[in-house]
Design a protein around this motif. Structure first.
Motif, PDB file in Angstrom:
ATOM      1  N   ASN A   1      -4.398   7.108   1.370  1.00  0.00           N
ATOM      2  CA  ASN A   1      -4.022   5.899   0.660  1.00  0.00           C
ATOM      3  C   ASN A   1      -4.034   6.194  -0.838  1.00  0.00           C
ATOM      4  O   ASN A   1      -4.950   5.808  -1.554  1.00  0.00           O
ATOM      5  CB  ASN A   1      -5.001   4.777   1.021  1.00  0.00           C
TER       6      ASN A   1
ATOM      7  N   THR B   1       1.156   5.191   0.651  1.00  0.00           N
ATOM      8  CA  THR B   1       0.466   6.250   1.380  1.00  0.00           C
ATOM      9  C   THR B   1       1.225   7.552   1.251  1.00  0.00           C
ATOM     10  O   THR B   1       2.421   7.565   0.982  1.00  0.00           O
ATOM     11  CB  THR B   1       0.320   5.902   2.873  1.00  0.00           C
TER      12      THR B   1
ATOM     13  N   SER C   1      -8.530   5.556   4.736  1.00  0.00           N
ATOM     14  CA  SER C   1      -8.228   4.433   5.608  1.00  0.00           C
ATOM     15  C   SER C   1      -7.345   3.445   4.856  1.00  0.00           C
ATOM     16  O   SER C   1      -7.642   3.080   3.717  1.00  0.00           O
ATOM     17  CB  SER C   1      -9.519   3.757   6.053  1.00  0.00           C
ATOM     18  N   LEU C   2      -6.295   3.018   5.490  1.00  0.00           N
ATOM     19  CA  LEU C   2      -5.393   2.064   4.844  1.00  0.00           C
ATOM     20  C   LEU C   2      -6.034   0.694   4.673  1.00  0.00           C
ATOM     21  O   LEU C   2      -5.762  -0.018   3.725  1.00  0.00           O
ATOM     22  CB  LEU C   2      -4.107   1.930   5.654  1.00  0.00           C
ATOM     23  N   SER C   3      -6.903   0.331   5.605  1.00  0.00           N
ATOM     24  CA  SER C   3      -7.472  -1.013   5.560  1.00  0.00           C
ATOM     25  C   SER C   3      -8.807  -1.080   4.839  1.00  0.00           C
ATOM     26  O   SER C   3      -9.207  -2.136   4.379  1.00  0.00           O
ATOM     27  CB  SER C   3      -7.643  -1.548   6.979  1.00  0.00           C
TER      28      SER C   3
ATOM     29  N   THR D   1       0.841  -1.190   0.000  1.00  0.00           N
ATOM     30  CA  THR D   1       0.000   0.000   0.000  1.00  0.00           C
ATOM     31  C   THR D   1       0.875   1.238   0.000  1.00  0.00           C
ATOM     32  O   THR D   1       1.796   1.350   0.808  1.00  0.00           O
ATOM     33  CB  THR D   1      -0.912   0.020   1.241  1.00  0.00           C
TER      34      THR D   1
ATOM     35  N   TYR E   1      -4.592   3.516  -3.701  1.00  0.00           N
ATOM     36  CA  TYR E   1      -5.908   2.995  -4.078  1.00  0.00           C
ATOM     37  C   TYR E   1      -6.364   3.540  -5.428  1.00  0.00           C
ATOM     38  O   TYR E   1      -7.037   2.851  -6.184  1.00  0.00           O
ATOM     39  CB  TYR E   1      -6.940   3.322  -2.990  1.00  0.00           C
TER      40      TYR E   1
END
Length: 160
Positions: A23, A12, A88-90, A10, A26
């Motif tokens: 993020n 960021t 949100s990273l998750s 990921t 994404y």
């Protein structure tokens, strides 16, 4: 016994003065790009119909209002999904594995295609204005994007 392990990287972006983590990786994925395109095209459709709704009030009616309601609802829903995946990273990895994204994109596809076809048919019969016709065509393009998003969401959901 052996098993497969998937490693996800990921990307960021953060600044030292802010606690907000974005993020940005994404938006480099296909679902992220699809959501961004849906948001942009949906915003254009919303603007076209809302701006011209009052100008052509003599011709405007239920079809234009129905399209406007669907476009606004899809823009708000897509904005919330995209924002939650960016902040949100998750979330980007978790929400795509739930059935919510598949149901949302399928429902948005069905509603958008119906509203767009109705808008195009009405404005083709009455030949009222070009902005409504452009919004209807963009709505069909957007519904195709929602269909592709539903396909990716279904594929991701089935992969659990």
């Amino acid at each position: 016994m052996s098993h497969a392990v998937t490693i996800t990287r990921t990307t960021t972006t953060t600044t030292s003065t802010s606690a907000i983590v974005i993020n940005s990786g994404y938006l480099k994925t296909i679902p992220g790009l699809l959501k961004l395109a849906e948001l942009i095209i949906g915003s254009i459709c919303t603007f076209l119909v809302a701006y011209n709704f009052w100008s052509y009030s003599r011709y405007s009616g239920g079809t234009e209002l129905f399209f406007l309601c669907i476009a606004v609802a899809c823009v708000v829903g897509t904005f919330c999904l995209l924002l939650s995946c960016l902040l949100s990273l998750s979330t980007g990895g978790i929400i795509s594995k739930t059935i919510y994204e598949f149901i949302y994109h399928t429902t948005a596809f069905i509603l958008y295609i119906v509203a767009s076809i109705l808008l195009i048919v009405k404005n083709n019969n009455y030949q009222t204005s070009h902005p409504f016709m452009i919004a209807g065509i963009l709505g069909i393009i957007n519904s195709a994007l929602y269909l592709v998003s539903a396909f990716y969401a279904h594929r991701s959901y089935r992969g659990i």
